[in-house]
Design an enzyme around this catalytic site. Structure first.
Site, PDB file in Angstrom:
ATOM      1  N   LYS A  28       5.759   5.537  -4.361  1.00  0.00           N
ATOM      2  CA  LYS A  28       5.009   5.553  -5.612  1.00  0.00           C
ATOM      3  C   LYS A  28       4.821   7.006  -6.022  1.00  0.00           C
ATOM      4  O   LYS A  28       4.709   7.883  -5.177  1.00  0.00           O
ATOM      5  CB  LYS A  28       3.664   4.855  -5.435  1.00  0.00           C
ATOM      6  CG  LYS A  28       3.824   3.376  -5.126  1.00  0.00           C
ATOM      7  CD  LYS A  28       2.480   2.720  -4.869  1.00  0.00           C
ATOM      8  CE  LYS A  28       2.638   1.258  -4.542  1.00  0.00           C
ATOM      9  NZ  LYS A  28       3.135   1.021  -3.207  1.00  0.00           N
ATOM     10  N   ARG A  36       0.248  11.546  -0.012  1.00  0.00           N
ATOM     11  CA  ARG A  36      -0.680  10.705   0.726  1.00  0.00           C
ATOM     12  C   ARG A  36      -0.121  10.596   2.139  1.00  0.00           C
ATOM     13  O   ARG A  36       1.052  10.272   2.351  1.00  0.00           O
ATOM     14  CB  ARG A  36      -0.742   9.318   0.098  1.00  0.00           C
ATOM     15  CG  ARG A  36      -1.649   8.362   0.836  1.00  0.00           C
ATOM     16  CD  ARG A  36      -0.888   7.217   1.352  1.00  0.00           C
ATOM     17  NE  ARG A  36      -1.753   6.280   2.057  1.00  0.00           N
ATOM     18  CZ  ARG A  36      -1.365   5.070   2.355  1.00  0.00           C
ATOM     19  NH1 ARG A  36      -0.181   4.648   1.990  1.00  0.00           N
ATOM     20  NH2 ARG A  36      -2.151   4.285   3.032  1.00  0.00           N
ATOM     21  N   ASP A  46      -5.717   9.691   4.543  1.00  0.00           N
ATOM     22  CA  ASP A  46      -6.565   8.500   4.470  1.00  0.00           C
ATOM     23  C   ASP A  46      -7.709   8.584   5.466  1.00  0.00           C
ATOM     24  O   ASP A  46      -8.828   8.162   5.179  1.00  0.00           O
ATOM     25  CB  ASP A  46      -5.760   7.234   4.787  1.00  0.00           C
ATOM     26  CG  ASP A  46      -4.774   6.855   3.703  1.00  0.00           C
ATOM     27  OD1 ASP A  46      -4.674   7.571   2.676  1.00  0.00           O
ATOM     28  OD2 ASP A  46      -4.077   5.839   3.886  1.00  0.00           O
ATOM     29  N   ASN A  53       3.395   8.887  -2.764  1.00  0.00           N
ATOM     30  CA  ASN A  53       2.895   7.997  -1.720  1.00  0.00           C
ATOM     31  C   ASN A  53       4.112   7.271  -1.168  1.00  0.00           C
ATOM     32  O   ASN A  53       4.554   6.266  -1.727  1.00  0.00           O
ATOM     33  CB  ASN A  53       1.874   7.020  -2.292  1.00  0.00           C
ATOM     34  CG  ASN A  53       1.388   6.011  -1.273  1.00  0.00           C
ATOM     35  OD1 ASN A  53       1.820   6.007  -0.124  1.00  0.00           O
ATOM     36  ND2 ASN A  53       0.504   5.127  -1.686  1.00  0.00           N
TER      37      ASN A  53
END
Length: 174
Positions: A19, A94, A151, A12
């Site tokens: 992350k 992500r 997302d 991410n």
């Protein structure tokens, strides 16, 4: 860690941090292995990594700002050392915006990256960093599948009335 086992990396990449989490795959399932982040990329970069409750790495990386490419290289070095012979067989990313075009996890190549860049203006603080991480991982791990998860996919699954509720009637009639 089992030599010959496979690892899946999940990233991410945001505006000031990356992350990460890794999963070991051998046999029938997945087991979470490492997790952590490279934080403070625009200020005082540092890395923290844990295996379960055990701290694997915690250190400052530089006295000044660090760019995402440098941070990903540090992260890849850490992963190679800590995965103990496990082969990275996939990387999940992500990605904030897939627009109306991307609603499911999508394997990414240069052509898909180009299409995703069109959504940078819709999420300027995150989308460019999400895509930069994919581009760098495609270079650093050639042949390893890179998969983007969006997302915005969540918003495509809500009922139409919920998607349109806050829009003025004039827009809906256009």
């Amino acid at each position: 860690m089992t030599a010959g086992a496979e690892a899946i990396v999940v990233l991410n990449a945001g505006s000031s941090s990356i992350k990460f989490c890794t999963f070991r795959r051998d046999g029938a399932g997945l087991e979470r292995e490492l997790r952590g982040q490279v934080a403070g990329l625009g200020t005082a970069p540092r890395i923290v990594a844990k295996r379960g409750a055990d701290l694997v790495a915690e250190r400052r990386l530089s006295d000044g700002p660090m760019v995402h490419a440098e941070a990903l290289d540090v992260l890849l070095d850490l992963l190679r050392a800590e995965l103990h012979g496990e082969t990275i067989v996939g990387v999940g990313h992500r990605v904030v915006h897939g627009g109306l075009e991307f609603m499911a996890p999508t394997r990414v190549d240069a052509g898909i990256l180009g299409r995703l860049e069109r959504y940078n203006p819709l999420a300027p603080l995150h989308q460019p960093h999400n895509l930069a991480a994919i581009r760098l991982m495609l270079e650093r791990l050639p042949g390893v599948p890179e998969v983007a998860c969006f997302d915005t996919a969540f918003h495509r699954t809500v009922p139409e009335v919920a998607q349109l509720f806050a829009l003025p009637p004039q827009i809906l009639q256009a």
